[in-house]
Design an enzyme around this catalytic site. Structure first.
Site, short mmCIF file in Angstrom:
data_model
loop_
_atom_site.label_atom_id
_atom_site.label_comp_id
_atom_site.label_asym_id
_atom_site.label_seq_id
_atom_site.Cartn_x
_atom_site.Cartn_y
_atom_site.Cartn_z
N ASN A 228 4.07 1.54 8.32
CA ASN A 228 2.80 0.80 8.42
C ASN A 228 3.01 -0.44 9.26
O ASN A 228 4.12 -0.71 9.73
CB ASN A 228 2.28 0.48 7.01
CG ASN A 228 3.28 -0.34 6.23
OD1 ASN A 228 3.62 -1.45 6.60
ND2 ASN A 228 3.80 0.25 5.15
N VAL A 326 7.59 -2.26 -7.89
CA VAL A 326 7.27 -3.41 -8.75
C VAL A 326 6.98 -2.95 -10.18
O VAL A 326 7.36 -3.64 -11.15
CB VAL A 326 6.13 -4.27 -8.15
CG1 VAL A 326 4.76 -3.64 -8.30
CG2 VAL A 326 6.14 -5.67 -8.74
N1 CTP Z 1 4.37 -1.74 -4.54
C1 CTP Z 1 5.64 -1.35 -4.86
N2 CTP Z 1 6.02 -0.05 -4.68
C2 CTP Z 1 5.15 0.85 -4.22
C3 CTP Z 1 3.83 0.46 -3.89
C4 CTP Z 1 3.47 -0.85 -4.05
O1 CTP Z 1 6.44 -2.17 -5.28
N3 CTP Z 1 5.54 2.10 -4.05
C5 CTP Z 1 3.99 -3.14 -4.77
C6 CTP Z 1 3.66 -3.90 -3.54
O2 CTP Z 1 4.81 -4.55 -3.00
C7 CTP Z 1 2.64 -4.90 -4.05
C8 CTP Z 1 1.92 -4.15 -5.15
O3 CTP Z 1 2.81 -3.10 -5.52
O4 CTP Z 1 3.25 -6.01 -4.67
C9 CTP Z 1 0.61 -3.56 -4.79
O5 CTP Z 1 0.70 -2.84 -3.62
P1 CTP Z 1 -0.54 -2.08 -3.00
O6 CTP Z 1 -0.09 -1.26 -1.85
O7 CTP Z 1 -1.69 -3.04 -2.82
O8 CTP Z 1 -0.94 -1.19 -4.24
P2 CTP Z 1 -0.63 0.28 -4.59
O9 CTP Z 1 0.08 0.29 -5.89
O10 CTP Z 1 0.06 0.99 -3.48
O11 CTP Z 1 -2.08 0.84 -4.82
P3 CTP Z 1 -3.17 1.37 -3.74
O12 CTP Z 1 -2.41 1.69 -2.50
O13 CTP Z 1 -3.75 2.53 -4.45
O14 CTP Z 1 -4.14 0.24 -3.59
#
Ligand code: CTP
Length: 419
Positions: A228, A326
């Site tokens: 990304n 996380v």
């Molecule tokens: N995160 C993580 N590991 C993942 C996905 C996300 O640690 N596999 C962490 C990111 O670093 C961030 C938080 O979770 O602190 C939220 O990430 P985000 O991408 O906004 O959320 P997602 O859990 O991926 O949910 P979605 O994509 O459905 O919004």
């Protein structure tokens, strides 16, 4: 944990408890010629245990009491001894050494050395480095009790203290010469704690912070990957802010094109699975975990061993879910204070609060990535910090300022949670 007290800028063994570290600090340890020079070996060990990189400068006198080889073996660097040594100057010259230091610590500091420093002389390598060194100077005096009490020594001491030189010790007790009184070099553990206390400032002093940053790359074949647009800037700005706030900071970074902030340890990873492994392996040494990485949610189910050829008009990729890093950290038995980010394009606060609860976080930073000029790949940001039943909007500003503001809120909430 070591106790010592701050008494008019000199340190001794009472009252103040400090859990200090010297993580990623460069200490030049000057050793002058007294019987206490043998304790410098233990002092190097104490400094290194606290995370310092130590380089030793010995005076001619010191070399009569302990061999450079011993101190070289313990510090892991060649010992610097002579001002006019062309070979040593080819390596790290005296000016370079003076610039390298975050702290110049002299232990033991003999009466003669105090006198030469007070006069500002540059008649050997150690005094020359002291004159050329912009970093703080800390001295651990060691001498016979009568020499210590002598008005000449006390005058020198006052002159040095008036210039902002830090003193640790001396301790009182039985001396090598059989006298009893003040003049013994302070305990190496106390000297190391006093040295660490010079860097103890800021709201996260002594805390261990681990931050994930940047994108992850999920391999498709040996030459292609899914990723990304995350630049990693926000995570790097947070790491800088955490280090500035006194935290021992580790960045677990996906592939980015950024310099590691000063005083920050960096661990490079590529995929989400690597990032998970690196994160979990650091939980034994982590008080606060900040998940700022834009982790790829999916990875290819199979990684082709050879480059995929374009034989077909259409191709379908099968993807599998990546682990949620996380969430795994917050569910871990050795759970640190856990902070996440929510990058959203709509319903920012409700999605953020949902993630806060679903992932078991202590705090979440909500970031509207659809707004012009903030978020992914931009220089500025505007966020809202949410935690249990409360939220605070931080106004739009540069990513470094936002990072400092986040760290301030986070440190405050962390203190409320742990006390
Ligand atoms: N995160 C993580 N590991 C993942 C996905 C996300 O640690 N596999 C962490 C990111 O670093 C961030 C938080 O979770 O602190 C939220 O990430 P985000 O991408 O906004 O959320 P997602 O859990 O991926 O949910 P979605 O994509 O459905 O919004």
């Amino acid at each position: 944990m070591v106790s010592f007290a701050l008494l008019s800028d000199s340190y001794s063994r009472k009252s103040v408890t400090v859990l200090g570290h010297l993580f990623q600090r460069n200490v030049v340890l000057g050793v002058s010629g007294g019987i206490a020079a043998y304790k410098s070996a233990e002092l190097i060990r104490q400094l290194k245990t606290r995370g310092a990189d130590v380089r030793v400068v010995m005076t001619r006198g010191a070399r009569e009491f302990i061999t450079p080889l011993t101190l070289q073996a313990l510090s892991g660097h060649p010992v610097h001894a002579d001002l006019l040594d062309p070979e040593a100057e080819l390596g790290m010259g005296h000016i370079e050494l003076a610039r390298w230091a975050d702290l110049l610590l002299v232990a033991p500091a003999t009466a003669d050395l105090l006198a030469r420093l007070a006069q500002g002389r540059a008649d050997d390598l150690l005094t020359t480095v002291a004159l050329a060194c912009p970093a703080p100077l800390m001295l651990a005096p060691a001498m016979n009790q009568q020499m210590w009490r002598n008005t000449a020594t006390q005058d020198n001491l006052q002159r040095l203290q008036a210039r902002g030189v830090h003193m640790v010790g001396p301790a009182a007790g039985e001396q090598a010469c059989g006298d009893v009184g003040p003049g013994r070099m302070e305990d190496p553990a106390i000297i190391a704690a006093a040295a660490a206390s010079l860097f103890e400032s800021g709201e996260l002093a002594g805390r261990r912070v681990v931050i994930t940053a940047g994108p992850t790359r999920e391999a498709l074949d040996p030459v292609r990957y899914i990723s990304n647009h995350s630049s990693g800037r926000m995570g790097y700005a947070l790491a800088r802010a955490a280090a500035e706030a006194g935290a021992r900071t580790t960045l677990i970074s996906g592939p980015v094109d950024l310099h590691t902030p000063e005083g920050v340890e960096r661990v490079d990873v590529v995929s989400a699975e690597d990032m998970l492994e690196a994160s979990l392996s650091r939980l034994t040494d982590c008080d606060i975990f900040i998940a700022c990485a834009a982790v790829a949610d999916y990875r290819p189910a199979d990684v082709a061993g050879d480059k995929i050829k374009k034989n077909e008009e259409r191709m379908t990729l099968e993807l599998v879910r990546n682990p949620d890093i996380v969430a795994a950290v917050s569910a871990h038995p050795q759970r640190p204070f856990t902070v996440g980010f929510a990058a959203e394009t709509r319903d920012l606060l409700s999605y953020a609060r949902d993630k806060l609860e679903r992932k078991g976080l202590d705090m979440i930073v909500a970031n509207d990535v659809s707004a012009e000029g903030i978020g992914f790949n931009s220089q500025e940001n505007a966020v809202t910090v949410l935690w249990d039943g409360a939220e605070e909007a931080l106004p739009r500003s540069g990513k470094q300022q936002i990072a400092r503001d986040i760290i301030t809120r986070l440190a405050r909430r962390y203190r409320e949670t742990v006390t």
